[in-house]
Design a protein around this motif. Structure first.
Motif, short mmCIF file in Angstrom:
data_model
loop_
_atom_site.label_atom_id
_atom_site.label_comp_id
_atom_site.label_asym_id
_atom_site.label_seq_id
_atom_site.Cartn_x
_atom_site.Cartn_y
_atom_site.Cartn_z
N ALA A 157 -11.01 1.77 -10.04
CA ALA A 157 -10.66 2.64 -11.16
C ALA A 157 -9.45 2.13 -11.93
O ALA A 157 -9.46 2.07 -13.17
N LEU A 158 -8.40 1.75 -11.21
CA LEU A 158 -7.12 1.45 -11.86
C LEU A 158 -6.94 -0.03 -12.20
O LEU A 158 -6.46 -0.36 -13.29
N ALA A 159 -7.32 -0.90 -11.28
CA ALA A 159 -7.11 -2.33 -11.52
C ALA A 159 -8.22 -2.95 -12.36
O ALA A 159 -7.95 -3.83 -13.18
N GLU A 160 -9.45 -2.49 -12.15
CA GLU A 160 -10.58 -3.14 -12.81
C GLU A 160 -11.05 -2.39 -14.06
O GLU A 160 -11.26 -3.01 -15.09
N ILE A 161 -11.25 -1.10 -13.97
CA ILE A 161 -11.76 -0.35 -15.13
C ILE A 161 -10.63 -0.08 -16.13
O ILE A 161 -10.72 -0.44 -17.30
N ALA B 4 -4.22 5.95 -4.62
CA ALA B 4 -4.17 5.66 -6.05
C ALA B 4 -2.73 5.63 -6.57
O ALA B 4 -2.38 4.79 -7.41
N VAL B 5 -1.90 6.53 -6.09
CA VAL B 5 -0.49 6.53 -6.49
C VAL B 5 0.14 5.17 -6.19
O VAL B 5 0.84 4.58 -7.03
N GLN B 6 -0.13 4.65 -5.01
CA GLN B 6 0.50 3.38 -4.60
C GLN B 6 -0.08 2.19 -5.36
O GLN B 6 0.65 1.26 -5.71
N ILE B 7 -1.37 2.21 -5.63
CA ILE B 7 -1.97 1.12 -6.39
C ILE B 7 -1.45 1.13 -7.83
O ILE B 7 -1.14 0.08 -8.40
N ALA B 8 -1.34 2.31 -8.42
CA ALA B 8 -0.80 2.40 -9.78
C ALA B 8 0.63 1.87 -9.83
O ALA B 8 1.01 1.15 -10.77
N LYS B 9 1.43 2.19 -8.80
CA LYS B 9 2.80 1.67 -8.76
C LYS B 9 2.79 0.15 -8.61
O LYS B 9 3.57 -0.56 -9.25
#
Length: 313
Positions: free
Chosen positions: A135-139, A161-166
Motif C-alpha cells: 500500500a505505502l511503498a508500492e502503490i 503501517a505506521v512504522q513503514i510510513a516512518k
C-alpha cells in the motif's frame, strides 16, 4: 499431524482440534515446513463465519501466516535447505492450512525468518506487513516529507503501517483509542487522534494529508476523502471491490486505490531487512497454543487488540 479444522461455518466454537490430519507431502518447487507459529487476521474470522466464503464450503483448515523450519525440500529447490528457518504467506488467497503442525509451500513464496525475533513475532508479520508495504511503498510511493494518515493505527495492520510510513520518511498521523497512544508514539507516530473523543475529519480539516491508509470500512473511506490534499491518494484494504468509491474520489478531486495482498518473497525480504535493522517491530499482544485457536478468534472479534495475536504450534 495436529490441525484445527472446521466442518461448518459459524462462530469460534466450530474450530476443532484433530490429531490425525494427513501430513502434506512437498511436490515440485515446494518445501515442507514444520510450523512453529501462525497468527490470526480479521480475514480468517470472516472466512470461518461464512461472511466471506473465500475457501468455499467446509471442511477446511484455516490459516496463512506461518513461521517455521524446513523439514523436507524438493530436489529442485535451492533457496532453502533442511533446517532453515522461514516465514511467509503461502498460497493466499487460496487455502494454505497454516493452523496445523506442517504446511507445504512453494519455496519462492517464503523468505528467511528475520534474525533476532521469535517465531510468534515472525508469524504475525507476513499478511499485515505485505499489505502495508504494497500500500505505502508500492502503490502510494510515499515520499519523505509527505503526511500519511493510518486508520486503526494500533491494530495488526495499522501498527506495522505506521512504522513503514516512518521508514519511508513520512509524517505519520494515526487514529486509535487513547490507551494505544503511548504504544504508537514509541513506534514513531507523530500525531494521534482518539477516535472515541475526536472527529478526525474536523481535526485534519485545515491540515490535510497526502495519503490515507483505510483499514476500517463502514463509510470511513468517504469521510477520509475530505482530509486529503487535492490529488491525494486513499488506499483501502477493506473495500477493494467498491464501484462507487472511485467515482466519489474523482468528484472530490482525489485518487482512490485498493490494495490486495499476495505471496511475495521480495516484499518479505524488504520486511526482513527492516526488522533486522531495528526499524520494524512486530507487537504480539498474546500468543495462544494451537488448541486455543478459538479463544484467539473470539478475542480478535471482540476488538481492541493491540498489534497481533499469534498461535504457537
Amino acid at each position: 499431524m495436529r490441525a484445527i479444522t472446521q466442518k461448518t461455518f459459524g462462530g469460534p466454537e466450530v474450530l476443532e482440534l484433530t490429531g490425525d490430519a494427513p501430513r502434506p507431502v512437498p511436490g515440485p518447487t515446494q518445501v515442507l515446513v514444520r510450523v512453529r507459529a501462525t497468527s490470526v487476521n480479521p480475514v480468517e474470522l470472516f472466512v470461518r463465519s461464512g461472511a466471506f466464503p473465500l475457501l468455499g464450503e467446509p471442511p477446511f483448515v484455516l490459516g496463512w501466516d506461518v513461521s517455521g523450519v524446513v523439514e523436507e525440500a524438493d530436489p529442485g529447490v535451492h533457496r532453502f535447505a533442511v533446517g532453515d528457518e522461514v516465514y511467509g504467506l503461502p498460497y493466499f488467497p487460496a487455502a494454505a492450512g497454516a493452523n496445523a503442525e506442517y504446511v507445504v509451500a512453494p519455496a519462492r513464496q517464503l523468505a528467511r525468518k528475520p534474525a533476532g525475533i521469535s517465531h510468534e513475532e515472525a508469524a504475525a508479520l507476513p499478511l499485515v506487513g505485505l499489505t502495508a508495504w504494497h500500500a505505502l511503498a508500492e502503490i502510494a510511493q510515499v515520499q519523505p516529507g509527505q503526511r500519511v494518515l493510518v486508520h486503526g493505527a494500533g491494530g495488526g495492520l495499522g501498527h506495522v503501517a505506521v512504522q513503514i510510513a516512518k521508514h519511508l520518511g513520512a509524517e505519520v498521523v494515526g487514529t486509535a483509542s487513547a490507551g494505544k497512544h503511548a504504544f504508537l508514539r514509541g513506534l514513531g507516530a507523530d500525531r494521534l487522534i482518539d477516535y472515541r473523543t475526536e472527529d478526525y475529519a474536523q481535526v485534519l480539516r485545515d491540515e490535510p494529508v497526502d495519503v490515507v491508509l483505510e483499514t476500517l470500512g463502514g463509510g470511513n473511506a468517504e469521510r477520509s476523502f475530505g482530509v486529503l490534499r487535492p490529488g491525494g491518494l486513499l488506499v483501502t484494504a477493506v473495500e477493494r471491490l467498491s464501484t462507487t468509491l472511485p467515482q466519489l474520489a474523482a468528484a472530490a478531486g482525489v485518487r482512490f486505490a485498493a490494495v490486495g495482498v499476495e505471496p511475495d518473497a521480495a516484499g518479505l525480504a524488504e520486511l526482513t531487512a527492516l526488522v533486522e535493522a531495528g526499524r520494524l517491530k512486530v507487537h504480539v499482544q498474546q500468543a495462544f497454543p494451537l488448541e486455543k485457536l478459538s479463544d484467539a478468534h473470539a478475542l480478535l472479534a471482540a476488538g481492541g487488540v493491540q498489534g497481533k495475536l499469534a498461535i504457537s504450534v
